[in-house]
Design a protein around this motif. Structure first.
Motif, PDB file in Angstrom:
ATOM      1  N   ARG A 205       0.754  -1.190  -0.032  1.00  0.00           N
ATOM      2  CA  ARG A 205      -0.124   0.094  -0.084  1.00  0.00           C
ATOM      3  C   ARG A 205       0.941   1.113  -0.277  1.00  0.00           C
ATOM      4  NH1 ARG A 205      -2.853  -2.781   4.173  1.00  0.00           N
ATOM      5  NH2 ARG A 205      -4.537  -3.919   3.414  1.00  0.00           N
ATOM      6  N   GLU A 206       1.835   1.323   0.660  1.00  0.00           N
ATOM      7  CA  GLU A 206       2.693   2.389   0.846  1.00  0.00           C
ATOM      8  C   GLU A 206       3.553   2.444  -0.589  1.00  0.00           C
ATOM      9  OE1 GLU A 206       4.503   5.490   2.442  1.00  0.00           O
ATOM     10  OE2 GLU A 206       2.886   4.374   3.328  1.00  0.00           O
ATOM     11  N   ARG A 209       1.307   4.201  -3.078  1.00  0.00           N
ATOM     12  CA  ARG A 209       0.399   5.399  -2.615  1.00  0.00           C
ATOM     13  C   ARG A 209       0.703   6.459  -3.665  1.00  0.00           C
ATOM     14  NH1 ARG A 209      -0.639   6.781   2.588  1.00  0.00           N
ATOM     15  NH2 ARG A 209       0.608   5.371   3.258  1.00  0.00           N
TER      16      ARG A 209
END
Length: 229
Positions: A205-206, A209
């Motif tokens: 997810r990071e 982003r």
């Protein structure tokens, strides 16, 4: 009036010239098909002089592979700016530039060529894979990867290698399509692995982003939704 006398090269300069000549020949034909006589003729020197700098074809071949592997490993290095998907797409472009320019040499490097089983050749190939692995981690800004992430990245690198080798035999898929597909493969493998690992899911997810709406990973999602509908 010019006398046509050629400049005498130093030892290291001549060695580098021979490596360059050999790599150019290996890039267009299998190393098994290239003779020392051809290398000597292309370098403008005699066959015995080639042996003065390299004890045999294998040692010259390994030196050429060293230069090729250094170049290939460097293809995974791109500026760490923009989205992860965009960077991986640039990496694939640089990687396939090498494959396009050095087809037979790339195949020889990955398959071992006349030095198959050689500890030197194996070490060169492993070095390229390790450099690629570390660069991908750097692009993801991960220093201590969970086990599933390591497995996924190394599996993807193997997929890229085998895909490039198959593609060279006929080049039946447009190169740019294949480059994008391999980036999509990375995203798909990462998503499947993240489904089994909460830590990896957080890292992914990071990493995603800053993916833009027109990036390769967004394109992958759109294609998957269309496939499922």
């Amino acid at each position: 009036m010019s006398t046509g006398v050629r400049r005498r090269m130093g030892v290291e300069e001549r060695r580098q010239q021979l490596i360059g000549v050999a790599l150019d020949l290996f890039s267009h034909r299998s190393p098994d098909e290239v003779s020392i006589d051809e290398i000597a003729a292309a370098a403008g020197i005699s066959r015995p002089l080639v042996y003065h700098y390299f004890p045999g074809k294998l040692s010259l071949y390994e030196a050429a592979l060293q230069r090729a592997s250094d170049d290939l490993a460097g293809r995974f290095v791109v500026p760490e700016e923009g989205s992860l998907g965009g960077r991986l797409l640039r990496v694939m472009g640089r990687f396939f530039d090498f494959v396009d320019d050095h087809g037979p040499g790339f195949a020889a490097l990955m398959r071992g060529g006349p030095a198959v089983g050689s500890s030197t050749t194996n070490a060169l190939v492993d070095g390229v894979r390790q450099a690629a692995y570390l660069q991908i981690l750097s692009h993801m800004k991960v220093e201590q990867p969970p086990a599933r992430l390591e497995l996924m990245i190394r599996s993807w690198i193997s997929l890229v290698e085998s895909t490039a080798l198959i593609w060279l035999d006929g080049r039946r898929i447009p190169r740019t399509d294949l480059e994008r597909q391999l980036v999509h493969d990375f995203g798909a493998l990462a998503a499947v692995s993240a489904a089994y690992d909460d830590e990896l899911a957080t890292l992914l997810r990071e990493s995603l982003r800053n993916e833009p709406g027109d990036g390769p990973f967004t394109d992958l999602v759109v294609r998957l939704i269309a496939l499922a509908s």
